[in-house]
Design a protein around this motif. Structure first.
Motif, PDB file in Angstrom:
ATOM      1  N   GLU A   1      -0.981  22.042  17.594  1.00 34.54           N
ATOM      2  CA  GLU A   1      -2.422  22.300  17.060  1.00 34.54           C
ATOM      3  C   GLU A   1      -3.043  21.283  16.318  1.00 34.54           C
ATOM      4  OE1 GLU A   1      -1.370  26.059  14.939  1.00 34.54           O
ATOM      5  OE2 GLU A   1      -1.098  27.331  16.577  1.00 34.54           O
ATOM      6  N   GLU A   2      -1.994  20.815  15.315  1.00 31.09           N
ATOM      7  CA  GLU A   2      -2.277  19.798  14.587  1.00 31.09           C
ATOM      8  C   GLU A   2      -2.874  18.618  15.592  1.00 31.09           C
ATOM      9  OE1 GLU A   2       0.680  18.585  11.707  1.00 31.09           O
ATOM     10  OE2 GLU A   2       0.405  20.472  10.753  1.00 31.09           O
ATOM     11  N   LYS A   3      -2.202  18.105  16.627  1.00 29.17           N
ATOM     12  CA  LYS A   3      -2.461  17.172  17.418  1.00 29.17           C
ATOM     13  C   LYS A   3      -3.608  17.454  18.216  1.00 29.17           C
ATOM     14  CE  LYS A   3       1.997  14.954  17.881  1.00 29.17           C
ATOM     15  NZ  LYS A   3       3.152  14.411  18.778  1.00 29.17           N
ATOM     16  N   ASP A   4      -3.824  18.497  18.583  1.00 29.98           N
ATOM     17  CA  ASP A   4      -5.240  19.053  19.180  1.00 29.98           C
ATOM     18  C   ASP A   4      -6.300  19.010  18.376  1.00 29.98           C
ATOM     19  OD1 ASP A   4      -3.871  19.736  21.564  1.00 29.98           O
ATOM     20  OD2 ASP A   4      -3.630  21.857  21.350  1.00 29.98           O
ATOM     21  N   ALA A   5      -6.141  19.227  17.054  1.00 30.47           N
ATOM     22  CA  ALA A   5      -7.316  19.172  15.992  1.00 30.47           C
ATOM     23  C   ALA A   5      -7.633  17.733  16.022  1.00 30.47           C
ATOM     24  CB  ALA A   5      -6.794  19.686  14.670  1.00 30.47           C
ATOM     25  N   ALA A   6      -6.850  16.799  15.834  1.00 30.12           N
ATOM     26  CA  ALA A   6      -6.902  15.502  15.884  1.00 30.12           C
ATOM     27  C   ALA A   6      -7.695  14.760  16.818  1.00 30.12           C
ATOM     28  CB  ALA A   6      -5.746  14.459  15.367  1.00 30.12           C
ATOM     29  N   LEU A   7      -7.146  15.280  17.998  1.00 26.37           N
ATOM     30  CA  LEU A   7      -7.934  14.828  19.370  1.00 26.37           C
ATOM     31  C   LEU A   7      -9.448  15.268  19.493  1.00 26.37           C
ATOM     32  CD1 LEU A   7      -5.068  15.311  22.078  1.00 26.37           C
ATOM     33  CD2 LEU A   7      -6.103  13.103  21.297  1.00 26.37           C
ATOM     34  N   SER A   8      -9.515  16.531  18.926  1.00 23.89           N
ATOM     35  CA  SER A   8     -11.028  17.124  18.674  1.00 23.89           C
ATOM     36  C   SER A   8     -11.860  16.508  18.282  1.00 23.89           C
ATOM     37  CB  SER A   8     -10.945  18.453  18.413  1.00 23.89           C
ATOM     38  OG  SER A   8     -10.254  19.203  19.655  1.00 23.89           O
TER      39      SER A   8
END
Length: 58
Positions: A26-33
């Motif tokens: 989830e943290e990586k997805d947020a960073a990618l977004s």
């Protein structure tokens, strides 16, 4: 009885590890977004500058 306790500990460990992996994803997805949004802004800025340059060349 001992093996039941170990089995329960193993299940808890697996569940904990799964939750940690989900949180990391989830943290990586947020960073990618965030990075995608920043790239979109940069793309828009580049397009605007290219349009200005093209207008100056004509």
């Amino acid at each position: 009885m001992f093996s039941k306790a170990l089995k329960k500990m193993d299940e808890n460990t697996v569940n904990f590890m799964i939750e940690q992996m989900k949180k990391a994803l989830e943290e990586k997805d947020a960073a990618l977004s965030e990075k995608d949004a920043a790239l979109s802004e940069k793309d828009a800025e580049i397009a605007a500058l290219q349009a200005k340059l093209a207008a100056l060349e004509h």
